[in-house]
Design a protein around this motif. Structure first.
Motif, PDB file in Angstrom:
ATOM      1  N   CYS A 274       0.827  -1.209   0.000  1.00  0.00           N
ATOM      2  CA  CYS A 274       0.000   0.000   0.000  1.00  0.00           C
ATOM      3  C   CYS A 274       0.862   1.261   0.000  1.00  0.00           C
ATOM      4  N   PHE A 275       1.875   1.290   0.844  1.00  0.00           N
ATOM      5  CA  PHE A 275       2.732   2.474   0.971  1.00  0.00           C
ATOM      6  C   PHE A 275       3.496   2.746  -0.317  1.00  0.00           C
ATOM      7  N   TRP A 276       4.236   1.746  -0.807  1.00  0.00           N
ATOM      8  CA  TRP A 276       5.065   1.960  -1.998  1.00  0.00           C
ATOM      9  C   TRP A 276       4.213   2.079  -3.258  1.00  0.00           C
ATOM     10  N   GLY A 277       3.047   1.468  -3.280  1.00  0.00           N
ATOM     11  CA  GLY A 277       2.135   1.656  -4.402  1.00  0.00           C
ATOM     12  C   GLY A 277       1.634   3.090  -4.472  1.00  0.00           C
ATOM     13  N   THR A 278       1.335   3.658  -3.317  1.00  0.00           N
ATOM     14  CA  THR A 278       0.902   5.054  -3.252  1.00  0.00           C
ATOM     15  C   THR A 278       2.021   5.988  -3.685  1.00  0.00           C
ATOM     16  N   VAL A 279       3.224   5.721  -3.227  1.00  0.00           N
ATOM     17  CA  VAL A 279       4.373   6.542  -3.628  1.00  0.00           C
ATOM     18  C   VAL A 279       4.568   6.468  -5.144  1.00  0.00           C
ATOM     19  N   ALA A 280       4.527   5.262  -5.701  1.00  0.00           N
ATOM     20  CA  ALA A 280       4.703   5.093  -7.142  1.00  0.00           C
ATOM     21  C   ALA A 280       3.588   5.791  -7.922  1.00  0.00           C
TER      22      ALA A 280
ATOM     23  N   VAL B  83       4.184   9.585  -7.862  1.00  0.00           N
ATOM     24  CA  VAL B  83       5.288   9.936  -8.779  1.00  0.00           C
ATOM     25  C   VAL B  83       4.808   9.851 -10.213  1.00  0.00           C
ATOM     26  N   ALA B  84       4.078   8.785 -10.560  1.00  0.00           N
ATOM     27  CA  ALA B  84       3.595   8.624 -11.932  1.00  0.00           C
ATOM     28  C   ALA B  84       2.623   9.740 -12.315  1.00  0.00           C
ATOM     29  N   LEU B  85       1.748  10.120 -11.399  1.00  0.00           N
ATOM     30  CA  LEU B  85       0.780  11.175 -11.713  1.00  0.00           C
ATOM     31  C   LEU B  85       1.440  12.530 -11.886  1.00  0.00           C
ATOM     32  N   ASN B  86       2.558  12.737 -11.240  1.00  0.00           N
ATOM     33  CA  ASN B  86       3.275  14.005 -11.395  1.00  0.00           C
ATOM     34  C   ASN B  86       3.972  14.114 -12.740  1.00  0.00           C
ATOM     35  N   TYR B  87       4.207  12.995 -13.402  1.00  0.00           N
ATOM     36  CA  TYR B  87       4.911  13.008 -14.684  1.00  0.00           C
ATOM     37  C   TYR B  87       3.994  12.727 -15.866  1.00  0.00           C
TER      38      TYR B  87
END
Length: 51
Positions: free
Chosen positions: A37-43, A46-50
């Motif tokens: 959950c944590f690293w999926g949210t981080v990923a 990051v993906a939405l920012n790019y």
């Protein structure tokens, strides 16, 4: 390499410790779920920012 593994597993370990569950009792299930959950949210962030 040990530091990277420790950092990757840290969110799940912190939650497991707060719940008072030992590594033997956990079997990695809670740690794996929290880390996913944590690293999926981080990923995702990051993906939405790019996009």
């Amino acid at each position: 390499m040990k530091t990277m593994i420790w950092l990757f597993l840290l969110p799940g370990d912190l939650v497991r410790q707060k719940l008072g569950i030992t590594v033997e009792q956990d079997g990695g299930l809670i740690r794996a779920f929290i880390n996913m959950c944590f690293w999926g949210t981080v990923a995702l962030l990051v993906a939405l920012n790019y996009v």
